[in-house]
Motif scaffolding. Structure first.
Motif, PDB file in Angstrom:
ATOM      1  N   ARG A 105      39.980  45.203 -19.823  1.00  0.00           N
ATOM      2  CA  ARG A 105      39.005  44.280 -20.408  1.00  0.00           C
ATOM      3  C   ARG A 105      39.022  44.404 -21.923  1.00  0.00           C
ATOM      4  O   ARG A 105      39.206  45.489 -22.438  1.00  0.00           O
ATOM      5  CB  ARG A 105      37.598  44.616 -19.889  1.00  0.00           C
ATOM      6  CG  ARG A 105      37.304  44.081 -18.497  1.00  0.00           C
ATOM      7  CD  ARG A 105      35.885  44.444 -18.076  1.00  0.00           C
ATOM      8  NE  ARG A 105      35.511  43.783 -16.845  1.00  0.00           N
ATOM      9  CZ  ARG A 105      34.851  42.618 -16.792  1.00  0.00           C
ATOM     10  NH1 ARG A 105      34.515  42.014 -17.919  1.00  0.00           N
ATOM     11  NH2 ARG A 105      34.548  42.073 -15.648  1.00  0.00           N
ATOM     12  N   GLU A 120      28.615  44.618 -20.043  1.00  0.00           N
ATOM     13  CA  GLU A 120      29.644  44.499 -19.015  1.00  0.00           C
ATOM     14  C   GLU A 120      29.049  44.790 -17.642  1.00  0.00           C
ATOM     15  O   GLU A 120      28.471  45.846 -17.409  1.00  0.00           O
ATOM     16  CB  GLU A 120      30.802  45.452 -19.292  1.00  0.00           C
ATOM     17  CG  GLU A 120      31.899  45.339 -18.249  1.00  0.00           C
ATOM     18  CD  GLU A 120      33.091  46.211 -18.587  1.00  0.00           C
ATOM     19  OE1 GLU A 120      33.464  47.038 -17.725  1.00  0.00           O
ATOM     20  OE2 GLU A 120      33.638  46.077 -19.680  1.00  0.00           O
ATOM     21  N   ASN A 122      40.349  48.364 -22.677  1.00  0.00           N
ATOM     22  CA  ASN A 122      39.002  48.891 -22.470  1.00  0.00           C
ATOM     23  C   ASN A 122      39.074  50.396 -22.754  1.00  0.00           C
ATOM     24  O   ASN A 122      39.204  51.215 -21.849  1.00  0.00           O
ATOM     25  CB  ASN A 122      38.532  48.621 -21.039  1.00  0.00           C
ATOM     26  CG  ASN A 122      37.051  48.850 -20.859  1.00  0.00           C
ATOM     27  OD1 ASN A 122      36.352  49.314 -21.758  1.00  0.00           O
ATOM     28  ND2 ASN A 122      36.553  48.529 -19.670  1.00  0.00           N
TER      29      ASN A 122
END
Length: 222
Positions: A37, A123, A175
């Motif tokens: 991500r 998130e 991420n």
């Protein structure tokens, strides 16, 4: 048996050719976790070019012909040198690079990355839980990508300096605080690279009844 082989010979030939194509030339890879991500999210299915770097014998890591060298910034699938699991990460270090991370800031060959356009995000990690994060743009060694930090997550935010060995690569997830990458599994030898991920084939929201994300269909991976 001979009669069955004769009856279904075209189907058998098709599936044999399809198997050779998928194991040698192109493949697709589902994204099961949030380690990449915001570039890739859970539920994406990415297209992988298996001959981006090497032409290999089917079902092996044996390279017949080296085609191109992997570059910093490439998003690649590979076999983990730690446990053999297939992973997808971004190359941040190529052979000969000196890498270091200081309090989340990536340094390549003595130059720190630049971070721009920081914005707060939330998130969703389960249907009932979200976690705060920071999404921003990282500029490092002439490559650009969107990454994110999650300050509440325990992570390895410092390492090095270290030098990437010959025929090996250093991988990081976009991420940064939620990725089992080269900080944990070590350098990845070239022979374990499977291919370069270049587009998102399809995408569905796995935390929301698998509703399709049509806007991600066919999107390039940057």
């Amino acid at each position: 048996m001979r009669r069955l082989l004769s009856k279904y010979r075209y189907a058998i030939i098709f599936w044999l050719c399809f198997g050779i194509f998928r194991t040698s030339l192109a493949d697709w890879n589902p994204i099961p976790s949030g380690s990449m991500r915001p570039t890739l999210v859970e539920g994406d299915v990415v297209l992988v070019n298996r001959v981006a770097y090497d032409l290999k014998l089917p079902l092996t890591d044996i390279s017949v012909v080296a085609l191109e060298n992997p570059q910093r910034g490439d998003v690649v699938t590979f076999t983990s040198p730690k446990d053999g699991v297939r992973l997808i990460k971004r190359i941040v270090g190529i052979p000969g690079d000196t890498l270091q991370m200081k309090n989340e800031v990536l340094w390549i060959n003595g130059e720190p990355a630049t971070y721009l356009d920081a914005q707060a995000i939330s998130e969703r990690i389960s249907p009932e839980q979200s976690i705060a994060g920071i999404q921003l743009t990282e500029l490092a060694s002439n490559s650009r990508r969107s990454i994110q930090f999650m300050p509440q997550v325990r992570a390895r935010r410092d390492f090095g300096p270290l030098v990437v060995p010959a025929d090996s690569y250093f991988m990081l997830g976009d991420n940064r605080d939620n990725s089992a990458d080269s900080r944990y599994i070590g350098f990845v030898p070239r022979r374990l690279l499977i291919g370069r991920a270049h587009h998102i084939l399809a995408s569905a929201q796995i935390l929301d009844h698998w509703m399709p994300r049509f806007r991600r269909f066919g999107a390039p991976i940057l």
